[in-house]
Design a protein around this motif. Structure first.
Motif, PDB file in Angstrom:
ATOM      1  N   ALA A 165       0.968  -1.264   0.201  1.00 12.64           N
ATOM      2  CA  ALA A 165      -0.063  -0.144   0.124  1.00 12.64           C
ATOM      3  C   ALA A 165       1.269   1.088   0.193  1.00 12.64           C
ATOM      4  O   ALA A 165       0.845   2.027  -0.884  1.00 12.64           O
ATOM      5  N   VAL A 166       1.898   1.338   0.727  1.00 13.14           N
ATOM      6  CA  VAL A 166       2.885   2.341   0.873  1.00 13.14           C
ATOM      7  C   VAL A 166       3.606   2.476  -0.347  1.00 13.14           C
ATOM      8  O   VAL A 166       3.309   3.514  -1.371  1.00 13.14           O
ATOM      9  N   ASN A 167       4.020   1.878  -1.026  1.00 13.30           N
ATOM     10  CA  ASN A 167       4.259   1.335  -2.417  1.00 13.30           C
ATOM     11  C   ASN A 167       4.214   2.011  -3.907  1.00 13.30           C
ATOM     12  O   ASN A 167       4.548   2.412  -4.609  1.00 13.30           O
ATOM     13  N   ARG A 168       2.185   2.271  -3.706  1.00 14.62           N
ATOM     14  CA  ARG A 168       1.720   2.315  -4.529  1.00 14.62           C
ATOM     15  C   ARG A 168       0.823   3.807  -3.908  1.00 14.62           C
ATOM     16  O   ARG A 168      -0.035   4.359  -4.860  1.00 14.62           O
ATOM     17  N   HIS A 169       1.393   4.788  -2.592  1.00 19.26           N
ATOM     18  CA  HIS A 169       1.161   5.144  -2.594  1.00 19.26           C
ATOM     19  C   HIS A 169      -0.432   5.397  -1.841  1.00 19.26           C
ATOM     20  O   HIS A 169      -1.037   6.375  -2.491  1.00 19.26           O
ATOM     21  N   ASP A 170      -0.908   4.433  -1.659  1.00 18.56           N
ATOM     22  CA  ASP A 170      -2.511   4.066  -1.127  1.00 18.56           C
ATOM     23  C   ASP A 170      -3.590   4.924   0.074  1.00 18.56           C
ATOM     24  O   ASP A 170      -2.548   3.956   1.412  1.00 18.56           O
ATOM     25  N   GLU A 171      -3.042   6.564   0.052  1.00 17.85           N
ATOM     26  CA  GLU A 171      -2.919   6.661   1.918  1.00 17.85           C
ATOM     27  C   GLU A 171      -4.501   5.518   2.491  1.00 17.85           C
ATOM     28  O   GLU A 171      -4.123   5.560   3.809  1.00 17.85           O
ATOM     29  N   ALA A 172      -5.607   5.468   1.971  1.00 21.26           N
ATOM     30  CA  ALA A 172      -6.756   4.552   2.677  1.00 21.26           C
ATOM     31  C   ALA A 172      -6.266   3.419   3.079  1.00 21.26           C
ATOM     32  O   ALA A 172      -6.740   2.915   4.444  1.00 21.26           O
ATOM     33  N   ALA A 173      -5.618   2.616   2.459  1.00 21.73           N
ATOM     34  CA  ALA A 173      -5.233   1.248   2.788  1.00 21.73           C
ATOM     35  C   ALA A 173      -3.709   1.903   3.618  1.00 21.73           C
ATOM     36  O   ALA A 173      -3.299   0.711   4.433  1.00 21.73           O
ATOM     37  N   PHE A 174      -2.554   2.552   3.468  1.00 23.38           N
ATOM     38  CA  PHE A 174      -2.049   2.768   4.733  1.00 23.38           C
ATOM     39  C   PHE A 174      -2.363   3.081   5.755  1.00 23.38           C
ATOM     40  O   PHE A 174      -2.098   2.110   6.790  1.00 23.38           O
ATOM     41  N   LEU A 175      -3.485   3.236   6.008  1.00 23.41           N
ATOM     42  CA  LEU A 175      -4.490   4.715   7.240  1.00 23.41           C
ATOM     43  C   LEU A 175      -4.607   3.416   8.064  1.00 23.41           C
ATOM     44  O   LEU A 175      -4.936   3.058   8.876  1.00 23.41           O
ATOM     45  N   ASP A 176      -6.021   2.361   6.873  1.00 20.29           N
ATOM     46  CA  ASP A 176      -6.878   1.495   7.314  1.00 20.29           C
ATOM     47  C   ASP A 176      -5.893   0.006   8.172  1.00 20.29           C
ATOM     48  O   ASP A 176      -6.079  -0.244   8.585  1.00 20.29           O
ATOM     49  N   ALA A 177      -4.444   0.060   7.903  1.00 22.91           N
ATOM     50  CA  ALA A 177      -3.827  -1.066   8.128  1.00 22.91           C
ATOM     51  C   ALA A 177      -3.805  -1.246   9.816  1.00 22.91           C
ATOM     52  O   ALA A 177      -3.156  -1.516  10.516  1.00 22.91           O
ATOM     53  N   PHE A 178      -3.626   0.526  10.218  1.00 23.58           N
ATOM     54  CA  PHE A 178      -3.636   0.494  11.641  1.00 23.58           C
ATOM     55  C   PHE A 178      -4.739   0.365  12.610  1.00 23.58           C
ATOM     56  O   PHE A 178      -5.553  -0.022  12.431  1.00 23.58           O
ATOM     57  N   THR A 179      -4.452  -0.369  13.537  1.00 16.42           N
ATOM     58  CA  THR A 179      -5.299  -0.333  14.666  1.00 16.42           C
ATOM     59  C   THR A 179      -6.302   1.004  15.330  1.00 16.42           C
ATOM     60  O   THR A 179      -5.858   2.114  14.749  1.00 16.42           O
ATOM     61  N   ASP A 180      -7.391   1.204  15.171  1.00 17.88           N
ATOM     62  CA  ASP A 180      -7.566   2.723  16.008  1.00 17.88           C
ATOM     63  C   ASP A 180      -7.008   3.490  16.804  1.00 17.88           C
ATOM     64  O   ASP A 180      -6.913   4.029  16.841  1.00 17.88           O
ATOM     65  N   GLY A 181      -6.594   2.375  17.977  1.00 19.88           N
ATOM     66  CA  GLY A 181      -5.107   2.704  18.922  1.00 19.88           C
ATOM     67  C   GLY A 181      -3.523   2.839  18.102  1.00 19.88           C
ATOM     68  O   GLY A 181      -2.811   3.592  18.928  1.00 19.88           O
TER      69      GLY A 181
END
Length: 113
Positions: A20-36
């Protein structure tokens, strides 16, 4: 002589995160993290989606960053990826330590590789 192969097997969810990072996919990058979830970038800590996005807009996804993976180490729920980071913000060999929580990332710590 090194025993590290050019192509490393990266376990999920870290593999999908790097893609996701390498394709600059912000949504997938952010969704990879838990809420906290948190990012520790050389001692500067950004917690939660809003803070992580603010940091990333300038220094990670927004800086068109890409990571060429060189080494991978797995120890329980911790995955360490060392590679060559290239972006419009910073460049060089870096170590990314991921604390995995199920199918998401609880924390990503960035240090010199």
């Amino acid at each position: 002589m090194t025993e590290h192969k050019a192509e490393q097997t990266i376990p999920e969810p870290v593999a999908a995160f790097v893609e996701a990072v390498n394709r600059h996919d912000e949504a997938a990058f952010l969704d990879a993290f838990t809420d906290g979830g948190a990012v520790d970038d050389w001692g500067r800590v950004f917690t939660g989606r809003e803070q992580i996005k603010g940091w990333s807009d300038n220094e990670f996804i927004g800086a068109q960053g890409t990571l060429a993976v060189e080494e991978v180490e797995v120890a329980g729920t911790r995955v360490t990826v060392i590679g060559d980071w290239r972006s419009t913000h910073a460049n060089g060999r870096s170590k990314f330590v991921f604390d995995v929580d199920g199918d998401q990332l609880a924390r990503m710590t960035i240090r010199e590789g």
